[in-house]
Design a protein around this motif. Structure first.
Motif, PDB file in Angstrom:
ATOM      1  N   THR A 135       0.843  -1.187   0.000  1.00  0.00           N
ATOM      2  CA  THR A 135       0.000   0.000   0.000  1.00  0.00           C
ATOM      3  C   THR A 135       0.874   1.230   0.000  1.00  0.00           C
ATOM      4  OG1 THR A 135      -1.648  -1.207   1.257  1.00  0.00           O
ATOM      5  CG2 THR A 135      -1.889   1.180   1.156  1.00  0.00           C
ATOM      6  N   ALA A 136       0.595   2.188  -0.886  1.00  0.00           N
ATOM      7  CA  ALA A 136       1.388   3.414  -0.949  1.00  0.00           C
ATOM      8  C   ALA A 136       0.804   4.453  -0.004  1.00  0.00           C
ATOM      9  CB  ALA A 136       1.398   3.941  -2.385  1.00  0.00           C
ATOM     10  N   THR A 137       1.447   5.613   0.037  1.00  0.00           N
ATOM     11  CA  THR A 137       0.982   6.689   0.932  1.00  0.00           C
ATOM     12  C   THR A 137       0.055   7.667   0.224  1.00  0.00           C
ATOM     13  OG1 THR A 137       2.938   7.989   0.391  1.00  0.00           O
ATOM     14  CG2 THR A 137       3.059   6.540   2.321  1.00  0.00           C
ATOM     15  N   VAL A 138      -0.291   7.409  -1.026  1.00  0.00           N
ATOM     16  CA  VAL A 138      -1.197   8.291  -1.764  1.00  0.00           C
ATOM     17  C   VAL A 138      -2.288   7.449  -2.404  1.00  0.00           C
ATOM     18  CG1 VAL A 138       0.545  10.038  -2.221  1.00  0.00           C
ATOM     19  CG2 VAL A 138       0.217   8.165  -3.843  1.00  0.00           C
ATOM     20  N   SER A 139      -3.459   8.086  -2.621  1.00  0.00           N
ATOM     21  CA  SER A 139      -4.582   7.459  -3.311  1.00  0.00           C
ATOM     22  C   SER A 139      -5.053   8.401  -4.402  1.00  0.00           C
ATOM     23  CB  SER A 139      -5.738   7.172  -2.337  1.00  0.00           C
ATOM     24  OG  SER A 139      -5.327   6.285  -1.333  1.00  0.00           O
ATOM     25  N   THR A 140      -5.507   7.836  -5.483  1.00  0.00           N
ATOM     26  CA  THR A 140      -5.996   8.647  -6.600  1.00  0.00           C
ATOM     27  C   THR A 140      -7.512   8.497  -6.713  1.00  0.00           C
ATOM     28  OG1 THR A 140      -5.611   6.814  -8.127  1.00  0.00           O
ATOM     29  CG2 THR A 140      -3.834   8.416  -7.852  1.00  0.00           C
ATOM     30  N   VAL A 141      -8.173   9.598  -7.048  1.00  0.00           N
ATOM     31  CA  VAL A 141      -9.619   9.607  -7.230  1.00  0.00           C
ATOM     32  C   VAL A 141      -9.893  10.049  -8.666  1.00  0.00           C
ATOM     33  CG1 VAL A 141     -11.802  10.560  -6.439  1.00  0.00           C
ATOM     34  CG2 VAL A 141      -9.945  10.145  -4.797  1.00  0.00           C
ATOM     35  N   ASP A 142     -10.605   9.223  -9.387  1.00  0.00           N
ATOM     36  CA  ASP A 142     -10.931   9.562 -10.774  1.00  0.00           C
ATOM     37  C   ASP A 142     -12.034  10.622 -10.815  1.00  0.00           C
ATOM     38  OD1 ASP A 142      -9.102   7.690 -11.648  1.00  0.00           O
ATOM     39  OD2 ASP A 142     -10.587   6.068 -11.725  1.00  0.00           O
ATOM     40  N   VAL A 200      -7.407  13.158  -9.160  1.00  0.00           N
ATOM     41  CA  VAL A 200      -7.038  14.024  -8.046  1.00  0.00           C
ATOM     42  C   VAL A 200      -6.352  13.142  -7.012  1.00  0.00           C
ATOM     43  CG1 VAL A 200      -7.858  15.524  -6.203  1.00  0.00           C
ATOM     44  CG2 VAL A 200      -8.927  15.623  -8.446  1.00  0.00           C
ATOM     45  N   ILE A 201      -5.274  13.604  -6.477  1.00  0.00           N
ATOM     46  CA  ILE A 201      -4.466  12.789  -5.555  1.00  0.00           C
ATOM     47  C   ILE A 201      -4.770  13.181  -4.115  1.00  0.00           C
ATOM     48  CG2 ILE A 201      -2.127  12.189  -4.837  1.00  0.00           C
ATOM     49  CD1 ILE A 201      -1.223  12.739  -7.697  1.00  0.00           C
ATOM     50  N   VAL A 202      -4.997  12.146  -3.259  1.00  0.00           N
ATOM     51  CA  VAL A 202      -5.197  12.326  -1.814  1.00  0.00           C
ATOM     52  C   VAL A 202      -3.975  11.738  -1.123  1.00  0.00           C
ATOM     53  CG1 VAL A 202      -6.614  11.809   0.179  1.00  0.00           C
ATOM     54  CG2 VAL A 202      -7.690  12.201  -2.044  1.00  0.00           C
ATOM     55  N   SER A 203      -3.265  12.534  -0.334  1.00  0.00           N
ATOM     56  CA  SER A 203      -2.013  12.109   0.293  1.00  0.00           C
ATOM     57  C   SER A 203      -2.110  12.210   1.807  1.00  0.00           C
ATOM     58  CB  SER A 203      -0.850  12.970  -0.220  1.00  0.00           C
ATOM     59  OG  SER A 203       0.355  12.613   0.447  1.00  0.00           O
ATOM     60  N   ALA A 204      -1.652  11.156   2.504  1.00  0.00           N
ATOM     61  CA  ALA A 204      -1.598  11.152   3.972  1.00  0.00           C
ATOM     62  C   ALA A 204      -0.836   9.906   4.418  1.00  0.00           C
ATOM     63  CB  ALA A 204      -2.987  11.175   4.588  1.00  0.00           C
ATOM     64  N   PHE A 205      -0.105  10.020   5.518  1.00  0.00           N
ATOM     65  CA  PHE A 205       0.598   8.858   6.063  1.00  0.00           C
ATOM     66  C   PHE A 205      -0.353   7.945   6.836  1.00  0.00           C
ATOM     67  CE2 PHE A 205       4.204  11.736   5.433  1.00  0.00           C
ATOM     68  CZ  PHE A 205       5.064  10.890   4.771  1.00  0.00           C
ATOM     69  N   ASP A 206      -1.439   8.522   7.374  1.00  0.00           N
ATOM     70  CA  ASP A 206      -2.446   7.725   8.081  1.00  0.00           C
ATOM     71  C   ASP A 206      -3.373   7.115   7.041  1.00  0.00           C
ATOM     72  OD1 ASP A 206      -4.532   6.675   9.571  1.00  0.00           O
ATOM     73  OD2 ASP A 206      -4.331   8.197  11.141  1.00  0.00           O
ATOM     74  N   ASN A 207      -3.293   5.788   6.870  1.00  0.00           N
ATOM     75  CA  ASN A 207      -4.085   5.135   5.833  1.00  0.00           C
ATOM     76  C   ASN A 207      -5.578   5.201   6.106  1.00  0.00           C
ATOM     77  OD1 ASN A 207      -1.766   4.490   4.493  1.00  0.00           O
ATOM     78  ND2 ASN A 207      -1.623   2.413   5.327  1.00  0.00           N
ATOM     79  N   VAL A 208      -5.979   5.244   7.368  1.00  0.00           N
ATOM     80  CA  VAL A 208      -7.407   5.339   7.684  1.00  0.00           C
ATOM     81  C   VAL A 208      -7.947   6.692   7.230  1.00  0.00           C
ATOM     82  CG1 VAL A 208      -9.105   5.328   9.549  1.00  0.00           C
ATOM     83  CG2 VAL A 208      -7.178   3.737   9.610  1.00  0.00           C
ATOM     84  N   ARG A 209      -7.208   7.738   7.563  1.00  0.00           N
ATOM     85  CA  ARG A 209      -7.639   9.068   7.118  1.00  0.00           C
ATOM     86  C   ARG A 209      -7.658   9.150   5.596  1.00  0.00           C
ATOM     87  NH1 ARG A 209      -4.317  13.324  10.943  1.00  0.00           N
ATOM     88  NH2 ARG A 209      -5.236  12.742  12.969  1.00  0.00           N
ATOM     89  N   ARG A 210      -6.620   8.608   4.953  1.00  0.00           N
ATOM     90  CA  ARG A 210      -6.553   8.689   3.502  1.00  0.00           C
ATOM     91  C   ARG A 210      -7.705   7.947   2.842  1.00  0.00           C
ATOM     92  NH1 ARG A 210      -2.110   6.303   2.813  1.00  0.00           N
ATOM     93  NH2 ARG A 210      -2.764   4.436   1.699  1.00  0.00           N
ATOM     94  N   GLU A 211      -8.050   6.765   3.363  1.00  0.00           N
ATOM     95  CA  GLU A 211      -9.149   6.007   2.789  1.00  0.00           C
ATOM     96  C   GLU A 211     -10.484   6.715   3.035  1.00  0.00           C
ATOM     97  OE1 GLU A 211     -10.974   2.832   0.743  1.00  0.00           O
ATOM     98  OE2 GLU A 211      -8.918   3.585   0.858  1.00  0.00           O
ATOM     99  N   THR A 212     -10.638   7.304   4.240  1.00  0.00           N
ATOM    100  CA  THR A 212     -11.867   8.055   4.526  1.00  0.00           C
ATOM    101  C   THR A 212     -12.002   9.246   3.574  1.00  0.00           C
ATOM    102  OG1 THR A 212     -11.699   7.408   6.854  1.00  0.00           O
ATOM    103  CG2 THR A 212     -13.148   9.260   6.325  1.00  0.00           C
ATOM    104  N   ALA A 213     -10.887   9.959   3.374  1.00  0.00           N
ATOM    105  CA  ALA A 213     -10.932  11.110   2.466  1.00  0.00           C
ATOM    106  C   ALA A 213     -11.217  10.664   1.038  1.00  0.00           C
ATOM    107  CB  ALA A 213      -9.603  11.857   2.540  1.00  0.00           C
TER     108      ALA A 213
END
Length: 533
Positions: free
Chosen positions: A220-227, A265-278
């Motif tokens: 799992t990386a530290t960033v997530s992408t949203v289409d 659009v990229i969502v970045s956070a070290f906390d994976n729970v916060r990143r997934e929620t966002a």
């Protein structure tokens, strides 16, 4: 009173008193009322007198007979009593003679023992004297031998031309060399026995457990992408003067990167729970189309509640996958949070489930409780879900959380706190968890390490080996799983090579931290090189 004596007495009284007296006496003894008065004629008186005389004579004879019988009876009784007394006296005399005989026998035995004791005392005294003489003789001989040994030692020093210190050093060096060879031989034999009985069984169990469990490789990386449907949506996400993106970042605690990359659009956070929620909240906002601060807060709040439920479901699913009894709901929630925690890019929840299954398989092979082993493996890293909220390492934090939320099994608590050797391991289930943890972490593809750490570990391995004077070169190969050591053939023997190999392995255990095992191979060879011209 005896009746015979009574009758004799009556007869005598009648003879003395006459017929009238006799008549009165008879009636006196035979009737209670006074005798009646009769008038007697002379014939009756004569007849009565004759009758009285006859009675007197008869009474006299009877009295004499009674007296004789009484005398005979008294004589017989006296004789019988005398015989009884005589018998009792004989018995008493016999007992007295028996007691005297026993006393004489005991006295004789005591005298015999006293004589034997005196004889032994004399023998002991004689032995003491002999021992004293021998001791004195031995002391003299010992003293004489010491003098001879000292003289011979001096002569030996004079002949060899060596001092005591030099001779001792030579002797110790020779002894050390001989013992080194013997010690190396013993080590080799002992290692061969251990390998025959230990390695085969351990490799069989580990290989069986690994082969029976197939795990997915996740990273799992530290960033997530949203289409996004179009680039126009980027402006709506940013909002007027950036108020939408600022509100979103404030509510979720993440960074939203809107750049020139088309369609994402990229969502970045070290906390994976916060990143997934966002990510989920932003996806909902994009689908809804209404993006403004109030709507953002509502969607984020709603998504956070759904995320909490989703985390609990993930924890329950992990418990079901591991096939263990359902723990406290708080522990289930913490297990679910591990789904969004990584360790060297390895998903911790997947790692925990994998360790649980490996522990269960190894416990079955060893005849232990597989259910308890799986529970130990599933909960061993539960402290990683809250270690940033509590002080201490994740083993200590995990043990405290498990104990707080109703985990009473000593084996589980010890496995949690001791699977990284932080405490003394005295439980077989902790050993299984440590082995399964190392297997899961060291298998190919499980973790991704940085190049710097990888190179640093290889350099440390080679440095430990090169620190021994007998080593010329050392090479770490097989991704740091094996260390090849080239020993100086002129400074070492075959026995020394075995000792050096063992010393290097112990030094690596004490100085380095590494997953799995490291094989140490010491190579000692002599090369002769010449050139034909």
């Amino acid at each position: 009173m005896d009746p015979m004596l009574q009758t004799a007495g009556i007869a005598v009284a009648a003879a003395l008193l006459g017929i009238g007296g006799t008549y009165l006496l008879v009636h006196r003894f035979n009737a209670k009322s006074p005798p009646p008065v009769h008038v007697l004629n002379p014939d009756d008186l004569r007849l009565a007198e004759n009758r009285g005389n006859e009675l007197v004579e008869q009474s006299r004879r009877s009295a004499e007979q009674i007296v004789r019988d009484a005398e005979l009876k008294a004589r017989d009784e006296s004789t019988r009593r005398r015989e009884e007394l005589t018998r009792e006296l004989d018995i008493a005399r016999a007992e007295l003679r028996e007691q005297e005989r026993r006393a004489e026998k005991r006295e004789g035995a005591a005298e015999q023992k006293l004589k034997e004791l005196n004889r032994k005392e004399k023998h002991v005294e004689a032995l003491k004297e002999k021992i004293a003489d021998r001791k004195e003789a031995l002391e003299k001989k010992s003293k004489h031998l010491d003098e001879l040994l000292e003289q011979e030692t001096k002569r030996l020093y004079e002949i060899t031309g060596l001092s005591r210190e030099v001779a001792e050093k030579m002797l110790l060096d020779r002894l050390e060399h001989e013992l080194s060879t013997e010690f190396a031989t013993k080590i080799r034999q002992h290692e061969d026995r251990l390998k025959q009985h230990g390695e085969a069984k351990a490799r069989e169990i580990l290989a069986t457990a690994i082969q029976r469990w197939a795990s997915e490789h996740t990273a799992t990386a530290t960033v997530s992408t949203v289409d996004i449907p179009s680039d126009d949506m980027k402006g709506r996400i940013i909002g007027r003067e950036g108020r939408n993106i600022r509100t979103f970042e404030k509510c979720t605690g993440v960074d939203v990167i809107v750049d020139d990359t088309p369609g994402v659009v990229i969502v970045s956070a070290f906390d994976n729970v916060r990143r997934e929620t966002a990510r989920l909240a932003l996806t909902k906002l994009i689908q809804d189309g209404r993006i403004h601060p109030t709507r953002i807060e509502e969607v984020v709040t709603e998504t956070q509640a759904e995320m909490e439920k989703h985390i609990s479901e993930l924890g329950k699913q992990a418990v079901l996958d591991a096939d263990v009894q359902m723990p406290h709901e708080k522990l289930v929630y913490l297990l679910g949070r591990l789904r969004f925690r990584t360790s060297y890019s390895q998903n911790v929840l997947s790692h925990s489930v994998e360790v649980a299954h490996l522990c269960g398989l190894m416990a079955s092979e060893l005849g232990l409780n597989p259910g308890l082993a799986r529970r130990c493996g599933l909960l061993h890293d539960v402290g990683k879900a809250a270690d940033h909220e509590m002080e201490g390492g994740h083993p200590k934090v995990g043990a405290e959380l498990a104990k707080r939320y109703g985990e009473t099994s000593k084996e589980v608590l010890h496995a949690i706190v001791g699977h990284h050797d932080d405490v003394t391991i005295d439980n077989i289930y902790t050993v299984l968890v440590s082995a399964a943890d190392a297997i899961s972490a060291s298998r190919p593809g499980a973790r991704r390490e940085t190049l710097e750490k990888y190179v640093k570990r290889l350099e440390d391995l080679e440095a430990v080996a090169c620190g021994f004077p007998e080593v010329e070169q050392a090479y770490a190969i097989q991704a740091g799983r094996e260390l090849r050591v080239i020993a100086n053939a002129h400074k070492t023997s075959d026995a020394d090579a075995i000792r050096v190999c063992r010393d290097i392995a112990r030094a690596i255990e004490q100085q380095l931290d590494y997953p799995g095992e490291i094989k140490v191979t010491v190579i000692r060879e002599t090369r002769s090189v010449d050139t034909a011209k």
